[in-house]
Design an enzyme around this catalytic site. Structure first.
Site, mmCIF file in Angstrom:
data_model
loop_
_atom_site.group_PDB
_atom_site.id
_atom_site.type_symbol
_atom_site.label_atom_id
_atom_site.label_comp_id
_atom_site.label_asym_id
_atom_site.label_seq_id
_atom_site.Cartn_x
_atom_site.Cartn_y
_atom_site.Cartn_z
ATOM 1 N N ASP A 14 69.728 81.058 61.223
ATOM 2 C CA ASP A 14 69.734 81.842 62.453
ATOM 3 C C ASP A 14 71.163 82.273 62.815
ATOM 4 O O ASP A 14 72.127 81.577 62.490
ATOM 5 C CB ASP A 14 69.163 80.952 63.567
ATOM 6 C CG ASP A 14 68.968 81.689 64.862
ATOM 7 O OD1 ASP A 14 68.221 82.674 64.866
ATOM 8 O OD2 ASP A 14 69.558 81.275 65.880
ATOM 9 N N GLU A 30 70.698 85.511 58.993
ATOM 10 C CA GLU A 30 70.376 86.547 59.981
ATOM 11 C C GLU A 30 71.677 87.182 60.460
ATOM 12 O O GLU A 30 72.374 86.614 61.305
ATOM 13 C CB GLU A 30 69.610 85.952 61.175
ATOM 14 C CG GLU A 30 69.211 87.031 62.170
ATOM 15 C CD GLU A 30 68.976 86.508 63.587
ATOM 16 O OE1 GLU A 30 68.273 87.173 64.350
ATOM 17 O OE2 GLU A 30 69.511 85.441 63.931
#
Ligand code: CA
Length: 616
Positions: free
Chosen positions: A330, A359
């Site tokens: 993330d 990400e």
């Protein structure tokens, strides 16, 4: 078993010590393995005034190198070296004070798992299915509400917990496999014992524990086994940038610099480009990296060497423990980037076939490429992260089918983004997608036009890269009126016992849902057995009159993809494509199953993609 908290019986051998029976002493990682290439291991020990003790270990092959203390006396960090010949087993770690053992815990070293069918990585031969565990299926209503959990289940609240769990996923693995996807990315399952928004999973309150409302660590292991038995792969969602405000260490931080602290709440600028921008003022990149993602998400300081080790070891622990095949990281640019590079290297050193997708939510290909392994960044940075999400292609896909055709608008946007692939060290290792848990469902961005959704799916399943689907796309799930995050992450109809119909079964689907399901399943299952889509070269032609044509090819196979972005039916004269087509070439359109001969004038309905396998 709750493996993280080791209950200790204190051996009271000195009258000077207060009796503290069964005090919880936390040791993380809670156990480890023999046989890692990297032989050092650092244990975090948390217990009252534990820093006043001396540490004693005796086990063949295990060397106690040193013990570090930090400003908070309730912590110790034990530095051990586990030599390659160390045998699996367990040994006592003794904590002594004034020649007396005040605490003793058994620490276990396990034998590493057989790597066959595990730690496989993922690549363009895979299709990833992303699902949000709280919203997929509720397989066990008894765990919806549990004592000690701050947030109760409330299915009427779009931003509340709805009760989905690991059992619900396990129960529907056959559904997922039958669809034809090959890998599961599940949004975070770690404990998020937060007061609000606990369902989304990005506010961990314990890095070694599956949230009990999702199940146990053993349930996660069982899910992993079930996934691997079906020949599929498991990708774990990890978050190194921040934890949850109710994380257990927030009440008793090892040191003030464990997290990035500001005089008053300071939000990250979310401007990810500042850490690669050659002109950025340092104050901007500092605010981006050290600002908090949200008030409930304390920003971790990966400059702290103990925290850095903690996070690296935590990821290795989950890979080995749960036989992971990949990690989705993330907010990848938000943590300290040198630490993230070291992490990527450590993971790949231990698991050479592994894959990690970061990400990196950035708008332009060079900004994304900066974060892919071996990109040759001019500042000398190497992320060591093999894969990144292709947000620029997503941005193009979102608008390409809605716009009027023009020099730089309409379907040429897809062509233009792909034409910039020279900036990527490995374009085939980009994860491509039409939507995910953070953005509106694709159908919702296309005025609910199913034809456009089908075009997007045909595109991401045949162009270069690793496709990722968002759960429910196959069932025409939409965002609907409410545009908030909760509505992007709706429950699958049929995942809850009280649902009026079960869309997991053919009988429970509307004709439109079944049509979409069949469309995707047909392409997915064909794609599984079509290596030219996985590894073949891509060649595309400048879109003309709203029609985009590209080929995937290798020495033996060629697939032609035709996308008509016009509302009207178009007749495509194929003379331009003579390097792939000769007068005798025939084709089979794989969605309809229709054979096409000759391939001279192709009739393509409006807003349609055709995927044609060629035979010479
Ligand atoms: Ca449940």
């Amino acid at each position: 078993m709750r493996p993280l908290v080791i209950l200790l019986t204190f051996l009271i051998l000195s009258l000077n010590l207060p009796a503290q029976e069964n005090q919880e002493l936390r040791i993380e990682p809670p156990f480890w393995w023999t046989g890692f290439n990297h032989t050092e291991l650092q244990l975090l020990v948390h217990g009252k005034a534990i820093s006043a003790t001396s540490v004693h270990i005796r086990y063949p092959g295990v060397e106690l190198v040193s013990v570090d203390t930090v400003p908070n006396p309730n912590y110790l960090f034990i530095n051990m070296k586990i030599s390659p010949e160390t045998q699996p087993g367990s040994f006592p770690i003794r904590f002594m004070k004034e020649k007396a053992v005040v605490a003793e815990v058994r620490y276990e070293l396990l034998r590493r798992k057989d790597p066959s069918n595990r730690f496989q990585g993922f690549d363009a031969s895979d299709v990833i299915y992303l699902l949000m565990p709280d919203r997929f299926a509720n397989g066990d209503t008894l765990n919806d509400n549990l004592p000690g959990m701050r947030q109760l289940a409330d299915r009427s609240n779009p931003d509340g917990r709805h009760g989905g769990d690991i059992r619900g996923i396990t129960d529907h693995l056959d559904y997922i496999m039958d669809l034809g996807v090959t890998a599961l990315w599940i949004n975070p399952l770690l404990e998020n014992n937060q007061e609000i928004y606990s369902y989304h999973g990005y506010s961990a309150t314990d890095y070694y524990l599956i949230d009990p409302r999702f199940g146990t660590n053993e349930d996660y292991l069982e899910l992993s086994d079930n996934i691997h038995q079906r020949g599929m792969k498991l990708i774990m969602d990890m978050v190194f940038n921040h934890c949850g405000s109710f994380h257990w260490w927030m009440e008793d931080l090892p040191s003030p610099d464990w997290i990035n602290q500001w005089p008053e709440f300071t939000r990250s600028s979310y401007r990810g480009g500042t850490v690669s921008d050659p002109y950025a003022t340092p104050s901007d990149s500092i605010k981006f990296v050290k600002g908090w993602f949200d008030k409930t998400m304390p920003d971790l300081n990966q400059h702290n060497p103990f925290l850095k080790n903690y996070l690296i070891q935590n990821s290795l622990w989950w890979i080995e423990y749960a036989s992971l095949d990949g990690i989705r990281q993330d907010t990848h640019p938000y943590p300290v980037k040198d630490m993230m590079a070291e992490w990527g290297k450590r993971v790949l050193d231990e698991y050479p076939d592994f894959n990690i997708v970061g990400e990196c939510w950035l708008a332009y290909p060079p900004a994304v490429a900066y974060w892919q392994k071996d990109a040759g960044d001019r500042d000398g940075y190497n992320s060591n992260i093999p894969s990144v999400f292709d947000f620029p292609l997503y941005d193009a896909l979102k608008v390409a089918f809605n716009e009027a055709e023009g020099w730089s608008s309409g379907i040429v946007r897809l062509y233009d983004v792909l034409s910039q692939d020279f900036v990527y060290p490995d374009p085939s290792n980009l994860v491509i997608f039409a939507d995910n848990h953070d953005i509106n469902r694709y159908l919702d961005t296309q005025e609910d036009d199913i034809r456009k959704l089908k075009m997007a799916m045909a595109f991401i399943l045949t162009t270069r890269g690793i496709p990722q689907l968002y759960y429910g796309t196959e069932l025409l799930m939409t965002t609907g009126e409410d545009k908030g995050h909760g509505s992007i992450r709706k429950d699958v109809m049929g995942g809850w016992p009280s649902d009026p119909r079960n869309t997991f079964s053919i009988e429970g689907r509307t004709p439109e849902e079944q049509d979409m399901y069949t469309y995707l399943r047909t392409i997915l299952r064909w794609r599984q057995n079509t290596p030219v889509i996985h590894t073949g070269r891509l060649r595309h032609f400048i879109p003309q009159d709203g029609v985009y044509v590209y080929f995937r090819f290798n020495e033996t196979d060629t697939v032609m993809v035709v996308m008509n972005n016009n509302e009207e039916e178009t007749v495509l004269e194929t003379g331009r494509f003579s390097e792939f087509l000769n007068p005798g070439t025939t084709g089979t359109e794989i969605i309809s199953g229709v054979s096409i001969y000759p391939l001279r004038n192709l009739v393509i309905p409006g807003k349609t993609a055709m995927i044609i396998e060629l035979s010479q």
